[in-house]
Motif scaffolding. Structure first.
Motif, mmCIF file in Angstrom:
data_model
loop_
_atom_site.group_PDB
_atom_site.id
_atom_site.type_symbol
_atom_site.label_atom_id
_atom_site.label_comp_id
_atom_site.label_asym_id
_atom_site.label_seq_id
_atom_site.Cartn_x
_atom_site.Cartn_y
_atom_site.Cartn_z
ATOM 1 N N ASP A 178 0.830 -1.198 0.000
ATOM 2 C CA ASP A 178 0.000 0.000 0.000
ATOM 3 C C ASP A 178 0.868 1.253 0.000
ATOM 4 O O ASP A 178 0.567 2.222 -0.705
ATOM 5 C CB ASP A 178 -0.904 -0.007 1.238
ATOM 6 C CG ASP A 178 -1.759 1.238 1.324
ATOM 7 O OD1 ASP A 178 -2.585 1.461 0.419
ATOM 8 O OD2 ASP A 178 -1.589 2.001 2.291
ATOM 9 N N GLY A 182 -0.200 2.063 -3.320
ATOM 10 C CA GLY A 182 -1.596 2.270 -2.955
ATOM 11 C C GLY A 182 -2.022 3.712 -2.810
ATOM 12 O O GLY A 182 -3.208 3.983 -2.625
ATOM 13 N N HIS A 183 -1.094 4.654 -2.876
ATOM 14 C CA HIS A 183 -1.452 6.059 -2.705
ATOM 15 C C HIS A 183 -2.054 6.625 -3.987
ATOM 16 O O HIS A 183 -1.819 6.127 -5.085
ATOM 17 C CB HIS A 183 -0.224 6.878 -2.295
ATOM 18 C CG HIS A 183 0.983 6.621 -3.132
ATOM 19 N ND1 HIS A 183 1.227 7.284 -4.321
ATOM 20 C CD2 HIS A 183 2.028 5.760 -2.965
ATOM 21 C CE1 HIS A 183 2.355 6.863 -4.833
ATOM 22 N NE2 HIS A 183 2.865 5.933 -4.042
ATOM 23 N N ARG A 184 -2.822 7.685 -3.817
ATOM 24 C CA ARG A 184 -3.509 8.284 -4.965
ATOM 25 C C ARG A 184 -2.538 9.087 -5.821
ATOM 26 O O ARG A 184 -1.884 10.006 -5.347
ATOM 27 C CB ARG A 184 -4.634 9.199 -4.478
ATOM 28 C CG ARG A 184 -5.768 8.460 -3.790
ATOM 29 C CD ARG A 184 -6.842 9.425 -3.350
ATOM 30 N NE ARG A 184 -7.939 8.747 -2.683
ATOM 31 C CZ ARG A 184 -9.001 9.359 -2.165
ATOM 32 N NH1 ARG A 184 -9.093 10.688 -2.263
ATOM 33 N NH2 ARG A 184 -9.947 8.681 -1.566
ATOM 34 N N ALA A 196 -4.344 -0.960 -2.240
ATOM 35 C CA ALA A 196 -4.973 -0.013 -1.320
ATOM 36 C C ALA A 196 -6.192 -0.623 -0.637
ATOM 37 O O ALA A 196 -6.374 -0.483 0.582
ATOM 38 C CB ALA A 196 -5.368 1.257 -2.077
ATOM 39 N N ASP A 199 -5.197 -3.285 1.936
ATOM 40 C CA ASP A 199 -4.691 -2.654 3.153
ATOM 41 C C ASP A 199 -5.841 -2.117 4.000
ATOM 42 O O ASP A 199 -5.811 -2.215 5.239
ATOM 43 C CB ASP A 199 -3.728 -1.528 2.786
ATOM 44 C CG ASP A 199 -3.093 -0.897 4.004
ATOM 45 O OD1 ASP A 199 -2.199 -1.520 4.598
ATOM 46 O OD2 ASP A 199 -3.497 0.228 4.369
ATOM 47 N N ASP A 200 -6.864 -1.563 3.358
ATOM 48 C CA ASP A 200 -8.037 -1.093 4.104
ATOM 49 C C ASP A 200 -8.682 -2.236 4.877
ATOM 50 O O ASP A 200 -9.062 -2.087 6.046
ATOM 51 C CB ASP A 200 -9.060 -0.479 3.151
ATOM 52 C CG ASP A 200 -8.630 0.873 2.602
ATOM 53 O OD1 ASP A 200 -7.722 1.487 3.189
ATOM 54 O OD2 ASP A 200 -9.203 1.298 1.580
ATOM 55 N N SER A 241 -10.102 8.163 4.830
ATOM 56 C CA SER A 241 -9.651 6.786 5.016
ATOM 57 C C SER A 241 -10.596 6.081 5.987
ATOM 58 O O SER A 241 -10.995 6.659 7.005
ATOM 59 C CB SER A 241 -8.229 6.752 5.582
ATOM 60 O OG SER A 241 -7.926 5.466 6.102
#
Length: 310
Positions: A178, A182-184, A196, A199-200, A241
Protein backbone atom coordinates in the motif's frame (compact mmCIF):
# COMPACT_ATOMS: atom_id res chain seq x y z
CA UNK A 1 -3.68 -21.87 17.87
CA UNK A 2 -5.39 -22.10 21.24
CA UNK A 3 -2.95 -22.13 24.12
CA UNK A 4 -0.06 -21.19 21.83
CA UNK A 5 2.34 -19.93 24.48
CA UNK A 6 5.44 -20.04 22.18
CA UNK A 7 3.61 -17.57 19.93
CA UNK A 8 2.76 -15.36 22.91
CA UNK A 9 6.35 -15.43 24.17
CA UNK A 10 7.68 -14.71 20.69
CA UNK A 11 5.40 -11.69 20.23
CA UNK A 12 6.50 -10.20 23.53
CA UNK A 13 10.14 -10.98 22.78
CA UNK A 14 9.94 -9.33 19.35
CA UNK A 15 8.51 -6.13 20.79
CA UNK A 16 11.20 -6.14 23.49
CA UNK A 17 13.92 -6.65 20.85
CA UNK A 18 12.56 -3.72 18.87
CA UNK A 19 12.50 -1.54 21.99
CA UNK A 20 16.12 -2.41 22.84
CA UNK A 21 17.78 -2.70 19.44
CA UNK A 22 15.43 -1.06 16.96
CA UNK A 23 15.18 -2.25 13.38
CA UNK A 24 17.86 -4.64 12.07
CA UNK A 25 20.73 -2.49 10.81
CA UNK A 26 21.41 -4.48 7.63
CA UNK A 27 19.41 -6.79 5.45
CA UNK A 28 16.07 -5.67 6.83
CA UNK A 29 13.46 -8.13 5.47
CA UNK A 30 10.96 -5.36 4.76
CA UNK A 31 13.56 -3.43 2.74
CA UNK A 32 14.47 -6.56 0.81
CA UNK A 33 10.79 -7.19 0.13
CA UNK A 34 10.37 -3.62 -1.08
CA UNK A 35 13.27 -3.88 -3.50
CA UNK A 36 11.92 -7.16 -4.86
CA UNK A 37 8.48 -5.67 -5.43
CA UNK A 38 9.96 -2.55 -7.05
CA UNK A 39 11.82 -4.79 -9.49
CA UNK A 40 8.60 -6.71 -10.22
CA UNK A 41 6.68 -3.46 -10.71
CA UNK A 42 9.21 -2.36 -13.33
CA UNK A 43 8.45 -5.52 -15.29
CA UNK A 44 4.67 -5.80 -15.01
CA UNK A 45 3.42 -2.22 -14.55
CA UNK A 46 0.42 -1.11 -16.54
CA UNK A 47 -2.09 1.29 -15.06
CA UNK A 48 -4.95 -1.22 -15.21
CA UNK A 49 -6.75 -3.21 -12.54
CA UNK A 50 -5.76 -6.74 -13.65
CA UNK A 51 -1.97 -6.19 -13.61
CA UNK A 52 -2.39 -4.47 -10.24
CA UNK A 53 -4.31 -7.42 -8.81
CA UNK A 54 -1.63 -9.81 -10.02
CA UNK A 55 1.10 -7.63 -8.57
CA UNK A 56 -0.68 -7.50 -5.19
CA UNK A 57 -1.24 -11.25 -5.14
CA UNK A 58 2.43 -11.89 -5.95
CA UNK A 59 3.48 -9.59 -3.12
CA UNK A 60 1.22 -11.28 -0.58
CA UNK A 61 2.54 -14.71 -1.61
CA UNK A 62 6.16 -13.55 -1.46
CA UNK A 63 5.66 -11.94 1.93
CA UNK A 64 3.69 -14.77 3.50
CA UNK A 65 4.69 -18.13 2.03
CA UNK A 66 8.23 -18.40 3.50
CA UNK A 67 6.96 -17.72 7.01
CA UNK A 68 4.05 -20.14 6.61
CA UNK A 69 6.50 -22.87 5.65
CA UNK A 70 8.84 -21.99 8.53
CA UNK A 71 5.94 -21.91 11.00
CA UNK A 72 4.82 -25.36 9.87
CA UNK A 73 8.33 -26.76 10.25
CA UNK A 74 8.58 -25.40 13.81
CA UNK A 75 5.01 -26.23 14.80
CA UNK A 76 5.99 -28.92 17.31
CA UNK A 77 9.27 -27.35 18.46
CA UNK A 78 8.29 -24.77 21.02
CA UNK A 79 11.64 -23.00 21.40
CA UNK A 80 12.08 -22.76 17.64
CA UNK A 81 8.54 -21.46 17.17
CA UNK A 82 9.06 -18.80 19.83
CA UNK A 83 12.37 -17.77 18.23
CA UNK A 84 10.82 -17.59 14.76
CA UNK A 85 7.96 -15.45 16.04
CA UNK A 86 10.34 -13.20 17.94
CA UNK A 87 12.55 -12.62 14.89
CA UNK A 88 9.53 -11.93 12.67
CA UNK A 89 7.95 -9.55 15.19
CA UNK A 90 11.27 -7.74 15.60
CA UNK A 91 11.39 -7.15 11.85
CA UNK A 92 7.75 -6.09 11.48
CA UNK A 93 7.01 -4.00 14.59
CA UNK A 94 8.51 -0.51 14.41
CA UNK A 95 7.79 1.25 17.69
CA UNK A 96 11.34 2.39 18.37
CA UNK A 97 11.98 3.76 14.88
CA UNK A 98 8.63 5.57 14.93
CA UNK A 99 9.47 7.29 18.20
CA UNK A 100 13.02 8.10 17.11
CA UNK A 101 11.87 9.70 13.85
CA UNK A 102 9.31 11.83 15.68
CA UNK A 103 11.88 12.83 18.32
CA UNK A 104 14.34 14.02 15.66
CA UNK A 105 11.73 16.32 14.18
CA UNK A 106 10.68 17.54 17.62
CA UNK A 107 14.31 18.39 18.46
CA UNK A 108 14.78 20.26 15.18
CA UNK A 109 11.61 22.31 15.69
CA UNK A 110 12.55 22.98 19.31
CA UNK A 111 15.92 24.29 18.15
CA UNK A 112 14.23 26.59 15.64
CA UNK A 113 15.63 24.65 12.68
CA UNK A 114 12.50 24.34 10.57
CA UNK A 115 14.54 23.44 7.49
CA UNK A 116 15.92 20.34 9.23
CA UNK A 117 12.46 19.45 10.52
CA UNK A 118 10.97 19.72 7.03
CA UNK A 119 13.81 17.63 5.59
CA UNK A 120 13.17 14.87 8.17
CA UNK A 121 9.38 14.83 7.82
CA UNK A 122 9.21 12.54 4.73
CA UNK A 123 10.53 9.66 6.87
CA UNK A 124 7.19 9.75 8.67
CA UNK A 125 4.65 10.79 6.04
CA UNK A 126 4.30 11.57 2.37
CA UNK A 127 2.90 15.08 2.57
CA UNK A 128 4.72 18.08 1.11
CA UNK A 129 6.71 19.67 3.97
CA UNK A 130 8.07 22.75 2.19
CA UNK A 131 5.40 25.27 3.24
CA UNK A 132 4.72 23.88 6.72
CA UNK A 133 5.26 26.18 9.70
CA UNK A 134 5.94 25.01 13.25
CA UNK A 135 2.29 24.22 13.95
CA UNK A 136 1.89 22.42 10.62
CA UNK A 137 4.92 20.25 11.33
CA UNK A 138 3.63 19.40 14.81
CA UNK A 139 0.27 18.43 13.37
CA UNK A 140 1.86 16.28 10.66
CA UNK A 141 4.03 14.43 13.18
CA UNK A 142 1.19 13.77 15.63
CA UNK A 143 -1.06 12.51 12.84
CA UNK A 144 1.70 10.24 11.55
CA UNK A 145 2.47 8.88 15.02
CA UNK A 146 -1.23 8.14 15.51
CA UNK A 147 -1.68 6.34 12.19
CA UNK A 148 1.61 4.45 12.44
CA UNK A 149 0.83 3.31 15.96
CA UNK A 150 -1.83 1.22 14.29
CA UNK A 151 -0.03 0.34 11.05
CA UNK A 152 3.42 -0.38 12.48
CA UNK A 153 2.58 -1.73 15.95
CA UNK A 154 -0.99 -2.76 16.77
CA UNK A 155 -1.93 -4.27 13.41
CA UNK A 156 1.08 -6.59 12.99
CA UNK A 157 0.77 -7.74 16.61
CA UNK A 158 -2.92 -8.58 16.22
CA UNK A 159 -2.37 -10.38 12.92
CA UNK A 160 0.53 -12.23 14.51
CA UNK A 161 -1.64 -13.29 17.45
CA UNK A 162 -4.33 -14.57 15.07
CA UNK A 163 -2.18 -16.16 12.36
CA UNK A 164 1.33 -16.60 13.77
CA UNK A 165 4.53 -15.56 11.97
CA UNK A 166 2.73 -15.74 8.63
CA UNK A 167 0.22 -13.20 9.92
CA UNK A 168 3.01 -10.86 10.97
CA UNK A 169 4.84 -11.04 7.66
CA UNK A 170 1.68 -11.14 5.56
CA UNK A 171 0.33 -8.01 7.17
CA UNK A 172 3.64 -6.21 6.70
CA UNK A 173 3.66 -7.22 3.03
CA UNK A 174 0.16 -5.80 2.53
CA UNK A 175 1.04 -2.56 4.32
CA UNK A 176 4.28 -2.17 2.36
CA UNK A 177 2.49 -2.69 -0.94
CA UNK A 178 0.00 0.00 0.00
CA UNK A 179 2.85 2.39 0.82
CA UNK A 180 4.53 1.65 -2.51
CA UNK A 181 1.60 1.71 -4.95
CA UNK A 182 -1.60 2.27 -2.95
CA UNK A 183 -1.45 6.06 -2.71
CA UNK A 184 -3.51 8.28 -4.96
CA UNK A 185 -1.62 9.45 -8.04
CA UNK A 186 -2.10 9.27 -11.82
CA UNK A 187 0.44 6.43 -12.03
CA UNK A 188 -1.23 4.20 -9.42
CA UNK A 189 -4.90 5.13 -9.80
CA UNK A 190 -5.75 1.65 -11.12
CA UNK A 191 -2.56 -0.37 -10.72
CA UNK A 192 -2.47 0.33 -6.97
CA UNK A 193 -6.19 -0.03 -6.30
CA UNK A 194 -6.00 -3.68 -5.20
CA UNK A 195 -3.14 -2.99 -2.79
CA UNK A 196 -4.97 -0.01 -1.32
CA UNK A 197 -8.23 -1.90 -0.82
CA UNK A 198 -6.49 -4.93 0.69
CA UNK A 199 -4.69 -2.65 3.15
CA UNK A 200 -8.04 -1.09 4.10
CA UNK A 201 -9.43 -4.54 4.89
CA UNK A 202 -6.35 -5.65 6.84
CA UNK A 203 -6.42 -2.50 8.99
CA UNK A 204 -10.15 -2.22 9.64
CA UNK A 205 -10.10 -4.12 12.93
CA UNK A 206 -6.66 -2.99 14.16
CA UNK A 207 -7.51 0.69 13.64
CA UNK A 208 -10.53 0.42 15.92
CA UNK A 209 -8.60 -1.61 18.47
CA UNK A 210 -5.96 1.14 18.38
CA UNK A 211 -8.65 3.72 19.13
CA UNK A 212 -9.86 1.63 22.09
CA UNK A 213 -6.34 1.18 23.43
CA UNK A 214 -5.65 4.89 22.97
CA UNK A 215 -8.72 5.70 25.02
CA UNK A 216 -7.62 3.26 27.73
CA UNK A 217 -4.10 4.76 27.78
CA UNK A 218 -5.20 8.41 27.53
CA UNK A 219 -4.55 9.18 31.23
CA UNK A 220 -0.78 9.01 30.56
CA UNK A 221 -1.14 12.32 28.70
CA UNK A 222 -3.85 13.81 30.90
CA UNK A 223 -6.74 12.59 28.80
CA UNK A 224 -9.93 10.81 29.85
CA UNK A 225 -10.87 7.41 28.39
CA UNK A 226 -14.58 8.12 27.90
CA UNK A 227 -13.94 11.50 26.26
CA UNK A 228 -11.23 10.03 24.02
CA UNK A 229 -13.48 7.20 22.86
CA UNK A 230 -16.36 9.60 22.22
CA UNK A 231 -14.09 11.78 20.04
CA UNK A 232 -12.87 8.71 18.15
CA UNK A 233 -16.42 7.55 17.45
CA UNK A 234 -17.72 10.98 16.51
CA UNK A 235 -14.86 12.14 14.29
CA UNK A 236 -13.14 8.93 13.14
CA UNK A 237 -15.57 8.14 10.37
CA UNK A 238 -15.32 11.65 8.89
CA UNK A 239 -11.83 10.96 7.57
CA UNK A 240 -11.57 9.88 3.89
CA UNK A 241 -9.65 6.79 5.02
CA UNK A 242 -11.86 4.12 6.63
CA UNK A 243 -9.16 3.48 9.23
CA UNK A 244 -6.71 6.36 9.74
CA UNK A 245 -9.41 8.68 11.04
CA UNK A 246 -10.13 6.43 14.02
CA UNK A 247 -6.49 6.52 15.14
CA UNK A 248 -6.02 10.24 14.54
CA UNK A 249 -9.31 11.18 16.20
CA UNK A 250 -8.48 9.02 19.23
CA UNK A 251 -5.09 10.73 19.60
CA UNK A 252 -6.76 14.12 19.19
CA UNK A 253 -9.20 13.26 21.98
CA UNK A 254 -6.50 11.90 24.28
CA UNK A 255 -4.22 14.91 23.74
CA UNK A 256 -7.00 17.51 23.79
CA UNK A 257 -6.06 18.88 20.38
CA UNK A 258 -7.55 19.27 16.90
CA UNK A 259 -6.10 17.42 13.91
CA UNK A 260 -7.01 17.38 10.22
CA UNK A 261 -7.51 20.32 7.88
CA UNK A 262 -5.64 21.34 4.73
CA UNK A 263 -2.65 19.29 3.60
CA UNK A 264 -0.64 18.84 0.43
CA UNK A 265 0.58 15.65 -1.26
CA UNK A 266 2.81 15.80 -4.34
CA UNK A 267 1.44 19.16 -5.42
CA UNK A 268 -2.17 18.13 -4.69
CA UNK A 269 -4.14 19.98 -2.00
CA UNK A 270 -6.67 18.12 0.15
CA UNK A 271 -9.18 19.64 2.54
CA UNK A 272 -9.77 17.06 5.22
CA UNK A 273 -12.31 17.39 8.01
CA UNK A 274 -11.06 18.51 11.38
CA UNK A 275 -10.82 15.79 14.02
CA UNK A 276 -11.48 16.79 17.61
CA UNK A 277 -12.55 20.06 19.21
CA UNK A 278 -9.39 21.04 21.09
CA UNK A 279 -6.65 23.56 20.36
CA UNK A 280 -4.23 23.42 17.44
CA UNK A 281 -1.22 21.10 17.95
CA UNK A 282 2.02 22.51 19.34
CA UNK A 283 5.56 21.16 19.38
CA UNK A 284 5.10 19.87 22.93
CA UNK A 285 2.36 17.57 21.65
CA UNK A 286 4.90 15.53 19.66
CA UNK A 287 6.46 14.23 22.86
CA UNK A 288 3.01 13.60 24.35
CA UNK A 289 2.00 11.64 21.24
CA UNK A 290 5.16 9.52 21.49
CA UNK A 291 4.43 8.78 25.16
CA UNK A 292 0.87 7.81 24.28
CA UNK A 293 2.07 5.59 21.42
CA UNK A 294 4.45 3.78 23.75
CA UNK A 295 1.67 3.15 26.24
CA UNK A 296 -0.50 1.76 23.44
CA UNK A 297 2.43 -0.45 22.35
CA UNK A 298 2.73 -2.00 25.80
CA UNK A 299 -0.98 -2.69 26.05
CA UNK A 300 -1.22 -3.98 22.48
CA UNK A 301 1.61 -6.41 23.23
CA UNK A 302 -0.18 -7.70 26.32
CA UNK A 303 -3.42 -8.01 24.35
CA UNK A 304 -1.78 -9.87 21.48
CA UNK A 305 0.02 -12.25 23.84
CA UNK A 306 -3.24 -12.90 25.67
CA UNK A 307 -5.05 -13.65 22.40
CA UNK A 308 -2.28 -16.04 21.36
CA UNK A 309 -2.22 -17.83 24.73
CA UNK A 310 -5.97 -17.91 25.42
Amino acid sequence: MRGDWPLAVGLMGGVAADAVAGDPARGHPVALFGRSMAALEARVYANRLIPGIGYTAAGVILGTAPLLVAARLTRDRHAARAALTMATAWATVASRSLGAAARRIEAAVGAGDLAAARAALPCLCGRDPHDLDQAGIARAVVESVAENTSDAIVAPLLWGALAGPGGLSGYRAVNTLDAMVGHRSPRYERFGAASARLDDVANWGPARVTALLTAACSPVTGGRPVVTWDVAREYGQRHPSPNAGWCEAAFAGALGIRLGGVLRYSGRTEHRPELGAGRAPRTIDIGRAIRLSRAVTVNATVLAAAVAAA
